[in-house]
Design an enzyme around this catalytic site. Structure first.
Site, PDB file in Angstrom:
ATOM      1  CD  GLU A 169      -2.914  -1.205   2.306  1.00 31.29           C
ATOM      2  OE1 GLU A 169      -2.809  -0.352   3.209  1.00 31.29           O
ATOM      3  OE2 GLU A 169      -3.815  -2.060   2.301  1.00 31.29           O
ATOM      4  CD  GLU A 275      -4.691  -7.974   1.469  1.00 31.44           C
ATOM      5  OE1 GLU A 275      -5.564  -7.252   1.969  1.00 31.44           O
ATOM      6  OE2 GLU A 275      -3.470  -7.748   1.608  1.00 31.44           O
TER       7      GLU A 275
HETATM    8  C1  XIL Z   1      -6.558  -6.512   8.043  1.00 35.99           C
HETATM    9  C2  XIL Z   1      -6.884  -7.716   8.913  1.00 35.99           C
HETATM   10  O1  XIL Z   1      -7.750  -8.565   8.205  1.00 35.99           O
HETATM   11  C3  XIL Z   1      -7.509  -7.264  10.208  1.00 35.99           C
HETATM   12  O2  XIL Z   1      -7.653  -8.371  11.105  1.00 35.99           O
HETATM   13  C4  XIL Z   1      -6.649  -6.192  10.874  1.00 35.99           C
HETATM   14  O3  XIL Z   1      -7.325  -5.692  12.018  1.00 35.99           O
HETATM   15  C5  XIL Z   1      -6.362  -5.048   9.921  1.00 35.99           C
HETATM   16  O4  XIL Z   1      -5.768  -5.573   8.743  1.00 35.99           O
HETATM   17  N1  XIL Z   1      -5.049  -4.732   3.474  1.00 35.99           N
HETATM   18  C6  XIL Z   1      -4.066  -5.561   3.955  1.00 35.99           C
HETATM   19  C7  XIL Z   1      -4.357  -6.478   5.091  1.00 35.99           C
HETATM   20  O5  XIL Z   1      -2.986  -5.628   3.355  1.00 35.99           O
HETATM   21  O6  XIL Z   1      -3.233  -6.683   5.906  1.00 35.99           O
HETATM   22  C8  XIL Z   1      -5.507  -5.967   5.931  1.00 35.99           C
HETATM   23  O7  XIL Z   1      -5.816  -6.956   6.922  1.00 35.99           O
HETATM   24  C9  XIL Z   1      -6.685  -5.653   5.057  1.00 35.99           C
HETATM   25  C10 XIL Z   1      -6.351  -4.565   4.082  1.00 35.99           C
END
Ligand code: XIL
Length: 381
Positions: A169, A275
């Site tokens: 990110e 994701e």
């Molecule tokens: C999220 C997790 O799913 C949660 O449990 C945590 O509280 C916050 O992070 N982008 C990403 C992930 O790269 O690491 C994130 O995961 C979601 C958004």
């Protein structure tokens, strides 16, 4: 027994036809049929199909999820365990017990174990960027902290973690570089440095750049491509680019997904959907602490109406249709969570973004993904 995709397509459509006829007379569902197939057996040869695990899963406590993951997937990503704050909350104090169990979970099952994530502005303790006087650390100090972290974590799992989200990110929605403390302390070069350190720590691990909204924001996508080209021009190794795939029912469009994969792949890198989930809830402010969400912002507390369930299934089918069109460009698709109850998208509300429901039963979306995968020619497997 391994069911080939054509054979499965026949059995599933036969089963579905049976359901159509039987629906009004007997509560037969095609769920039972679907449960007997595994996504990992249906994906094109060479594809990884993965899922993010929470700690109760990688620790083996959530036995139902463990069983499901073991049967269905051939890759895992840790939802939180390998983030900076989980591994090195205090300077120089590394925590590896649950992390080791996560890596063993995947290794024991012959899965591709993914590392997430090394350099990110979020879930990183403040000390990492802090200088003595209260401001930012100087460049050399920050680089030293980055290198130590990467060398220690990547080095520990050398040869066992298949690939790392090295930088996560780094971009704003318009494609400019995010004003993250890493960038403020080190300069734009922090991205290149992270890839350089990761390569030094494990020259055989795959290295990824990972971000979201690459499909909905063409400017951001162009920014990702600039990052990739910059690394390539510096002679640094990067193996794949991840679009996180936190999507909605109507956004991004399949055309945008298609275009995104094409453009990212044109850099020469493999493309991963890292994701994947589909947020079904309306955007809403978080309620004040202790307050319940408004009913309008939380419409699916009592389950998903049939039409939305169907729309979700169609959405996943369409997305996988595009992925399969690009089967030679994509190397992994990972879901962000096992079942609806596990998803980070609940956040005080009741969301239904994944393929398995809160009872760990496969949803129609699972059947549709399995059908689309199974209907695709077996020639490339
Ligand atoms: C999220 C997790 O799913 C949660 O449990 C945590 O509280 C916050 O992070 N982008 C990403 C992930 O790269 O690491 C994130 O995961 C979601 C958004």
């Amino acid at each position: 027994m391994r069911i080939d995709r054509r054979g499965f397509a026949k059995s599933l459509s036969a089963g579905t036809a049976g359901v159509m006829v039987a629906r009004w007379t007997a509560p037969v569902t095609c769920v039972a049929t679907a449960q007997t197939v595994a996504l990992k057996d249906l994906v094109p040869r060479g594809w990884l199909i993965g899922v993010a695990l929470n700690q109760r899963q990688s620790d083996g406590i959530d036995a139902t999820a463990v069983d499901l993951v073991t049967r269905q997937f051939n890759s895992v990503t840790p939802e939180n365990l390998l983030k900076f704050e989980s591994v090195q909350r205090q300077p120089g104090v590394f925590t590896f017990d649950a992390q080791d169990r996560y890596v063993a979970f995947g290794a024991d099952r012959g899965m591709a174990v993914i590392g997430h994530t090394l350099v990110w502005h979020s879930q990183t303790p403040g000390w990492v960027w802090a200088g003595n006087g209260g401001g930012l650390a100087d460049r050399a100090t920050m680089l030293e902290r980055m290198q130590t972290h990467i060398a220690t974590v990547v080095g520990r799992y050398k040869g066992r973690i298949r690939g790392w989200d090295v930088v996560n990110e780094a971009l704003n929605d318009d494609g400019t570089l995010r004003d993250s403390p890493w960038r403020r302390g080190i300069g734009d070069e922090y991205i290149a440095k992270a890839f350089e350190f990761a390569n030094q720590a494990d020259p055989n691990a795959e290295l990824y750049y990972n971000d979201f909204n690459l499909a909905t924001r063409p400017g951001k996508r162009a920014g990702a491509i600039r990052i990739i080209r910059d690394l390539q021009q510096r002679g640094l190794r990067i193996d794949a680019v991840g679009e996180q795939g936190h999507w909605r029912l109507d956004s991004p469009t399949t055309t945008e997904i298609d275009q995104t994969i094409t453009e990212l792949r044109a850099t020469g890198l493999a493309v991963m959907i890292t994701e994947l989930d589909v947020n079904l809830l309306p955007p809403a402010e978080r309620p004040a602490p202790g307050q319940p969400p408004s009913p309008a912002s939380n419409p699916f507390v009592n389950g998903l109406p049939d039409d939305v369930q169907q729309a979700l299934a169609r959405r996943y089918a369409d997305a996988f249709g595009v992925f399969l069109k690009h089967r030679d460009d994509i190397t992994r698709v990972t879901f962000w969570g096992v079942s609806d109850g596990d998803s980070w998208l609940n956040r005080g509300r009741v969301n239904h973004p994944l393929l398995w429901d809160r009872q760990r039963q496969p949803k129609r979306a699972f059947d549709e993904v399995a059908r689309v995968l199974s209907e695709t020619s077996t020639s490339s497997r």
